[in-house]
Design a protein around this motif. Structure first.
Motif, PDB file in Angstrom:
ATOM      1  N   HIS A  32       0.828  -1.204   0.000  1.00  0.00           N
ATOM      2  CA  HIS A  32       0.000   0.000   0.000  1.00  0.00           C
ATOM      3  C   HIS A  32       0.863   1.254   0.000  1.00  0.00           C
ATOM      4  N   GLN A  33       1.927   1.261   0.798  1.00  0.00           N
ATOM      5  CA  GLN A  33       2.797   2.435   0.815  1.00  0.00           C
ATOM      6  C   GLN A  33       3.507   2.618  -0.520  1.00  0.00           C
ATOM      7  N   ALA A  34       3.922   1.505  -1.131  1.00  0.00           N
ATOM      8  CA  ALA A  34       4.560   1.625  -2.451  1.00  0.00           C
ATOM      9  C   ALA A  34       3.588   2.199  -3.481  1.00  0.00           C
ATOM     10  N   ALA A  35       2.319   1.785  -3.418  1.00  0.00           N
ATOM     11  CA  ALA A  35       1.321   2.326  -4.349  1.00  0.00           C
ATOM     12  C   ALA A  35       1.081   3.804  -4.077  1.00  0.00           C
ATOM     13  N   LEU A  36       1.034   4.204  -2.797  1.00  0.00           N
ATOM     14  CA  LEU A  36       0.841   5.612  -2.463  1.00  0.00           C
ATOM     15  C   LEU A  36       2.033   6.448  -2.910  1.00  0.00           C
ATOM     16  N   GLU A  37       3.245   5.893  -2.787  1.00  0.00           N
ATOM     17  CA  GLU A  37       4.421   6.620  -3.264  1.00  0.00           C
ATOM     18  C   GLU A  37       4.309   6.884  -4.771  1.00  0.00           C
ATOM     19  N   ARG A  38       3.933   5.872  -5.499  1.00  0.00           N
ATOM     20  CA  ARG A  38       3.787   6.059  -6.947  1.00  0.00           C
ATOM     21  C   ARG A  38       2.637   7.023  -7.263  1.00  0.00           C
ATOM     22  N   LEU A  39       1.574   6.976  -6.447  1.00  0.00           N
ATOM     23  CA  LEU A  39       0.464   7.916  -6.639  1.00  0.00           C
ATOM     24  C   LEU A  39       0.930   9.344  -6.390  1.00  0.00           C
ATOM     25  N   ALA A  40       1.766   9.535  -5.373  1.00  0.00           N
ATOM     26  CA  ALA A  40       2.289  10.870  -5.095  1.00  0.00           C
ATOM     27  C   ALA A  40       3.157  11.358  -6.244  1.00  0.00           C
ATOM     28  N   HIS A  41       3.969  10.442  -6.788  1.00  0.00           N
ATOM     29  CA  HIS A  41       4.779  10.827  -7.942  1.00  0.00           C
ATOM     30  C   HIS A  41       3.891  11.177  -9.148  1.00  0.00           C
ATOM     31  N   ALA A  42       2.813  10.424  -9.314  1.00  0.00           N
ATOM     32  CA  ALA A  42       1.898  10.723 -10.430  1.00  0.00           C
ATOM     33  C   ALA A  42       1.251  12.096 -10.242  1.00  0.00           C
ATOM     34  N   TYR A  43       0.817  12.426  -9.034  1.00  0.00           N
ATOM     35  CA  TYR A  43       0.229  13.741  -8.762  1.00  0.00           C
ATOM     36  C   TYR A  43       1.258  14.840  -8.981  1.00  0.00           C
ATOM     37  N   GLU A  44       2.505  14.567  -8.546  1.00  0.00           N
ATOM     38  CA  GLU A  44       3.557  15.560  -8.745  1.00  0.00           C
ATOM     39  C   GLU A  44       3.800  15.780 -10.235  1.00  0.00           C
ATOM     40  N   CYS A  45       3.765  14.708 -10.997  1.00  0.00           N
ATOM     41  CA  CYS A  45       3.963  14.824 -12.447  1.00  0.00           C
ATOM     42  C   CYS A  45       2.830  15.638 -13.091  1.00  0.00           C
ATOM     43  N   VAL A  46       1.590  15.395 -12.641  1.00  0.00           N
ATOM     44  CA  VAL A  46       0.442  16.155 -13.176  1.00  0.00           C
ATOM     45  C   VAL A  46       0.592  17.628 -12.852  1.00  0.00           C
ATOM     46  N   CYS A  47       0.983  17.934 -11.617  1.00  0.00           N
ATOM     47  CA  CYS A  47       1.149  19.331 -11.219  1.00  0.00           C
ATOM     48  C   CYS A  47       2.236  20.007 -12.056  1.00  0.00           C
ATOM     49  N   GLU A  48       3.328  19.308 -12.281  1.00  0.00           N
ATOM     50  CA  GLU A  48       4.403  19.892 -13.073  1.00  0.00           C
ATOM     51  C   GLU A  48       3.960  20.134 -14.515  1.00  0.00           C
ATOM     52  N   GLU A  49       3.204  19.174 -15.071  1.00  0.00           N
ATOM     53  CA  GLU A  49       2.738  19.352 -16.449  1.00  0.00           C
ATOM     54  C   GLU A  49       1.730  20.495 -16.554  1.00  0.00           C
ATOM     55  N   VAL A  50       0.867  20.606 -15.565  1.00  0.00           N
ATOM     56  CA  VAL A  50      -0.142  21.677 -15.599  1.00  0.00           C
ATOM     57  C   VAL A  50       0.527  23.038 -15.476  1.00  0.00           C
ATOM     58  N   LYS A  51       1.565  23.121 -14.698  1.00  0.00           N
ATOM     59  CA  LYS A  51       2.240  24.403 -14.485  1.00  0.00           C
ATOM     60  C   LYS A  51       3.111  24.815 -15.661  1.00  0.00           C
ATOM     61  N   LYS A  52       3.393  23.915 -16.563  1.00  0.00           N
ATOM     62  CA  LYS A  52       4.234  24.275 -17.698  1.00  0.00           C
ATOM     63  C   LYS A  52       3.461  25.181 -18.661  1.00  0.00           C
ATOM     64  N   PRO A  53       4.048  26.261 -19.138  1.00  0.00           N
ATOM     65  CA  PRO A  53       3.346  27.202 -20.045  1.00  0.00           C
ATOM     66  C   PRO A  53       2.968  26.560 -21.373  1.00  0.00           C
ATOM     67  N   GLU A  54       3.807  25.643 -21.850  1.00  0.00           N
ATOM     68  CA  GLU A  54       3.527  25.074 -23.169  1.00  0.00           C
ATOM     69  C   GLU A  54       2.273  24.223 -23.181  1.00  0.00           C
ATOM     70  N   ASN A  55       1.777  23.854 -21.984  1.00  0.00           N
ATOM     71  CA  ASN A  55       0.539  23.070 -21.936  1.00  0.00           C
ATOM     72  C   ASN A  55      -0.707  23.958 -21.948  1.00  0.00           C
ATOM     73  N   LYS A  56      -0.497  25.306 -21.857  1.00  0.00           N
ATOM     74  CA  LYS A  56      -1.539  26.312 -22.114  1.00  0.00           C
ATOM     75  C   LYS A  56      -2.746  26.160 -21.190  1.00  0.00           C
ATOM     76  N   TYR A  57      -2.463  26.032 -19.863  1.00  0.00           N
ATOM     77  CA  TYR A  57      -3.543  26.062 -18.870  1.00  0.00           C
ATOM     78  C   TYR A  57      -3.649  27.489 -18.336  1.00  0.00           C
ATOM     79  N   GLU A  58      -4.880  28.047 -18.365  1.00  0.00           N
ATOM     80  CA  GLU A  58      -5.100  29.377 -17.817  1.00  0.00           C
ATOM     81  C   GLU A  58      -5.281  29.280 -16.308  1.00  0.00           C
TER      82      GLU A  58
END
Length: 730
Positions: A674-700
Motif C-alpha cells: 500500500h505504501q509503495a502504491a501511495l508513493e507512486r500515486l504521489a509521484h503521479a500527482y507531482e507529475c500532473v502538477c508539473e505538467e499543468v504548471k508548464k506554459p507550453e501546456n496552455k492552462y489558464e
C-alpha cells in the motif's frame, strides 16, 4: 644372750657398793663375754665335740673312775702312748661290762680344763698318723704310675720312629693327595659356576613341568616360567654378541628355550580355544586376569591368536543370534521386557527397538573385547569417530565385532525391509529412514564402514530413503492433480497445501532432531535439499497453476493475493529451520516478484479510485508538440473533475486502508504494498502538477486550478497526508 645383757649391765652398780668378790668378778667376766664372734663360737663347737658325754665301762656293777689327783704329765704320757683307739675323755675303759652315763656334768668340765692340751696334742698326733698312712699309699701309687709313664714313653718313641719312616715312605702319596685336593677345589669352583650358569640359563624341573604338563593350569606359575624362558633367550643373545661369537652352549640354550616357548604358546592356544568355546555361550562375560594375560602373550603368535579368536567369533555369533531371536519372540526373563515383535503394529518403535537391541549388544561386545585385550586406558568421547588403525588391538576388535554381529544382519534386514515397504505415510517412512540413517552413522563410527552390519544398515537406509522419496514424489504428483475449489472465493492457502506443509514441518523437525551439531553449513543444507525440492516445488507449482486455472474460470477472483498468501505461508513454515535457507531464498524471490506485480496492480487500482488515472495516462501518452490542455482527458474541466475526485478520495479510508490488501495474511506485506502504491500515486500527482504548471501546456490560471482542491498543488502536503517521509521519496 639377750637375757644376760641387762643383768650384766647392772653388776657394776652392785659391785660399787660392796667389796669385790672373786666369784662375782668371775661371773661378771663370764657373763660379759661376747659369744657372737665367729672364731669364739667355732672354738666352743670344737670343744663341745671333743668333750661330748660318753659311756664308761663298768665291771661287776661298779664304776671305776680315774684318779683325779693324777698328775697331768703322767696322763699326757699315758694318753700319747695309748694308741689311736684311746679317746681323750679322761675315762678309763674297763675290760668288759656295760657302760653307764656319767652323772656329774662338772666332772667333764674339770677334766677338760685339766687335760685340754693333752687331748689336743693327742688329736693332732692321731691326725698326723692318718696323713702319713695315706701319703704312704699315694707314694706307692706314684711309683707304679712312674713305671707306666716310662713304658708309655718307650712306646711313643717307637710310634714316632714308625711314623717318621711312614712319612718318608708316603711322601709321594701325600703330594699326589695334595694335588688332588687342589684339583677338587678347582672342580668345586667350576661346579658352583656351572650350577649358577644352569640356574640362570635353564629352567628347573618345576618350571619345565609348568610349561609342558597339562595338569598345571595357565596361571601365574606358568607365566613366570614363560617369562624366565624368554629372559634366558635374551640373556643368551647378549652373551653370544661377545668376542667368542656363537657357541655350542648358546645355540643349545636357544634351541631348548625355543622348544619350551613353542610348547608354552601351544598350551596357551589350547587353553584359550577351550575357554573361548565355554565363555562365548554367555550373554554377558567377565574376563579374568589370567585370560587377559594369555591373550596378550598369544599376540606374539598371530596365527594362533587368529585361530583361537575364530572359535570365539563363531560362538559369540551363535550366542548373539539366539539372544536376538529370543528378544524378538520371547522377551526377557519372566516376559520382561516384552517381545519386540509385539510392537510390530508400531513401525517406528518396532524398528527402533530392534536397532537399539543391536546397538546395546555391540556396546556390550565392545566392552568385553576391551577387557579381553586389556585396552581400557584411553576412552573416546561419545559420538567420536573410532580410529580402527590406531593399534593392532583395535584391528582385532573390529574384526571380532564384525564377526559377532554378522549373524544379526539377516533377521534384521528381512524385518526392516518388510516394515519399510509396508508404510503408506511419507512422514512415517521418513522417520524410519532417518532412524536407520542415525544408526548407520553410529555403527560406522563404532565398528567401521567395512563391517557387514554397517553395510547392511547402509542398504536399508538407502532402501528406506528411496521408498520415502518415491512416496513424496507420488504425493507431489497427486498434489498437482488437486484443483482449487472454484466456489471458494477466499484467498487463503487451500487445505491440501496446509496438510502438505504440516507434513513438511514434521519432516524438518525430525531432521533437526537427528543433527549432531558438528555439521558444516553445506552438509547441513545438503542433507535436506532433495526433500525440500520434492516437497516445496510441487506445492509452489500447484499454487501457480491452480491459481491460473481458477483465475481463468473465475476472473473476479484475486489470484495475486492468493499466490502471495500461499507463498508467505510456505515461507513461514521454512523460516524456523536454518537448513532451509536456500529454499527460503527461492520462495522469497517468488514472493518479491508477486509483491511487485501486486504493487503494480494496486497502484493502478488506487490511481483509478483516486480519479487520476486518465489525466496521468494523458500526461504519459501525449504527443511532444501537443499541449496537454488540448487532450480530451486533460482539458481544464476534466482536470477540475479529476482533482475534485482526488480530493474526495483523500478524505476517504482508501488512504490508510485497502480492502483488497486486507486479505493478505502477512500485515507487513499489506503495509509495504500500500505504501509503495501511495508513493507512486504521489509521484503521479507531482507529475500532473508539473505538467499543468508548464506554459507550453496552455492552462489558464494553472495555480488557481491546482489550488482549488486538496492538496492544493502541494506535493509535500500530499506526503504528509499519506504518512510518508519526504526522504523516503528521495
Amino acid at each position: 644372750m639377750t637375757a644376760i645383757s641387762p643383768s650384766s649391765s647392772r653388776i657394776p652398780s652392785l659391785s660399787s657398793s660392796q667389796p669385790q668378790n672373786p666369784i662375782s668378778l668371775r661371773l661378771y667376766k663370764v657373763l660379759s663375754a661376747n659369744f657372737d664372734d665367729h672364731a669364739t663360737r667355732e672354738a666352743l663347737d670344737t670343744l663341745a665335740e671333743l668333750y661330748a658325754p660318753s659311756t664308761s665301762k663298768i665291771t661287776k656293777g661298779k664304776e671305776v673312775k680315774v684318779d683325779s689327783e693324777r698328775d697331768g704329765d703322767a696322763e699326757d704320757e699315758d694318753s700319747i702312748s695309748a694308741g689311736p683307739g684311746v679317746k681323750p675323755t679322761g675315762v678309763v675303759a674297763a675290760a668288759s661290762g656295760p657302760t653307764i652315763e656319767e652323772s656329774v656334768a662338772g666332772d667333764i668340765a674339770a677334766r677338760a680344763r685339766k687335760n685340754l692340751r693333752r687331748d689336743v696334742e693327742s688329736k693332732l698326733a692321731e691326725s698326723s698318723r692318718q696323713f702319713l698312712k695315706a701319703f704312704g699309699e699315694v707314694d706307692k701309687q706314684l711309683d707304679t704310675l712312674q713305671e707306666h709313664i716310662g713304658l708309655m714313653r718307650t712306646r711313643c718313641d717307637e710310634a714316632q720312629m714308625q711314623l717318621h719312616e711312614t712319612n718318608k715312605a708316603c711322601k709321594s702319596l701325600l703330594d699326589r693327595a695334595g694335588s688332588l685336593r687342589e684339583e677338587r677345589q678347582g672342580v668345586a669352583v667350576r661346579q658352583s659356576i656351572i650350577t649358577l650358569f644352569l640356574s640362570r640359563f635353564t629352567l628347573n624341573p618345576e618350571e619345565k613341568d609348568a610349561i609342558a604338563s597339562r595338569e598345571v593350569p595357565v596361571g601365574p606359575r606358568f607365566f613366570a616360567a614363560m617369562d624366565k624362558a624368554a629372559k634366558i633367550r635374551d640373556d643368551c643373545r647378549v652373551l653370544m654378541t661377545g668376542d667368542e661369537g656363537d657357541t655350542k652352549a648358546g645355540i643349545d640354550i636357544l634351541s631348548a628355550t625355543a622348544t619350551q616357548l613353542e610348547q608354552a604358546y601351544d598350551k596357551i592356544f589350547r587353553h584359550c580355544s577351550f575357554e573361548f568355546r565355554q565363555m562365548g555361550r554367555d550373554a554377558s562375560l567377565d574376563v579374568d586376569p589370567s585370560m587377559r594375560e594369555a591373550v596378550r602373550r598369544l599376540r606374539q603368535r598371530p596365527e594362533l591368536l587368529t585361530e583361537a579368536l575364530a572359535y570365539l567369533s563363531q560362538t559369540r555369533q551363535a550366542t548373539l543370534l539366539s539372544a536376538f531371536m529370543d528378544a524378538l519372540t520371547r522377551g526377557g526373563p519372566g516376559g520382561l521386557p516384552r517381545p519386540i515383535e509385539l510392537h510390530a503394529h508400531d513401525p517406528l518403535r518396532y524398528v527402533g527397538d530392534m536397532l537399539a537391541w543391536v546397538h546395546q549388544a555391540i556396546a556390550a561386545e565392545r566392552e568385553f573385547l576391551e577387557s579381553l585385550f586389556g585396552i581400557r586406558g584411553a576412552r573416546r568421547m561419545v559420538g567420536a569417530v573410532r580410529q580402527f588403525g590406531e593399534s593392532e588391538e583395535e584391528g582385532w576388535m573390529g574384526e571380532m565385532m564384525d564377526g559377532a554381529v554378522k549373524g544379526l544382519c539377516g533377521p534384521l534386514k528381512v524385518r526392516v525391509q518388510q516394515t519399510v515397504r509396508s508404510q503408506e505415510s511419507s512422514i512415517t517412512s521418513y522417520k524410519i529412514a532417518n532412524l536407520l540413517g542415525f544408526y548407520m552413522f553410529t555403527m560406522q563410527r563404532t565398528i567401521g564402514k567395512e563391517a557387514l552390519l554397517s553395510k547392511t544398515l547402509e542398504e536399508l537406509t538407502d532402501l528406506a530413503y528411496s521408498l520415502f522419496y518415491g512416496a513424496i514424489e507420488t504425493q507431489g504428483r497427486s498434489l498437482l492433480r488437486v484443483p482449487l475449489d472454484l466456489d471458494d472465493a477466499g484467498v487463503s492457502p487451500p487445505l491440501v497445501i496446509l496438510d502438505h506443509a504440516q507434513v513438511l514441518r514434521e519432516m524438518m523437525l525430525v531432521y533437526e532432531s537427528s543433527l549432531l551439531g558438528d555439521e558444516a553449513e553445506e552438509e547441513l543444507q545438503a542433507g535436506f535439499r532433495d526433500i525440500l525440492d520434492k516437497m516445496v516445488d510441487p506445492a509452489i507449482e500447484m499454487c501457480m497453476t491452480g491459481a491460473e486455472e481458477k483465475k481463468r474460470q473465475r476472473p473476479g477472483w484475486d489470484k495475486a493475493v492468493f499466490v502471495l498468501n500461499t507463498l508467505a505461508y510456505l515461507q513461514s513454515v521454512l523460516e524456523p529451520f536454518a537448513f532451509t535457507v536456500e529454499k527460503q531464498d527461492v520462495v522469497q524471490g517468488l514472493m518479491e516478484g508477486k509483491v511487485l506485480q501486486l504493487i503494480e496492480e494496486h497502484y493502478k487500482d488506487v490511481l483509478a479510485d483516486a480519479g487520476l488515472a486518465e489525466i496521468a495516462a494523458a500526461c504519459a501518452s501525449r504527443q511532444p508538440n501537443e499541449p496537454l490542455s488540448h487532450v480530451t482527458a486533460a482539458e481544464p474541466a476534466a482536470l477540475q473533475r479529476a482533482l475534485h475526485r482526488f480530493s474526495e478520495w483523500l478524505s476517504g479510508e482508501g488512504v490508510v486502508h485497502s480492502p483488497r490488501l486486507s486479505s493478505l495474511s502477512v500485515q507487513s506485506l499489506h503495509t509495504r504494498i500500500h505504501q509503495a502504491a501511495l508513493e507512486r500515486l504521489a509521484h503521479a500527482y507531482e507529475c500532473v502538477c508539473e505538467e499543468v504548471k508548464k506554459p507550453e501546456n496552455k492552462y489558464e490560471a494553472a495555480a488557481t486550478l491546482l489550488g482549488s482542491e486538496r492538496p492544493f498543488g502541494q506535493v509535500r502536503l500530499l506526503w504528509q497526508i499519506f504518512g510518508l517521509q519526504e526522504q523516503t521519496v528521495a
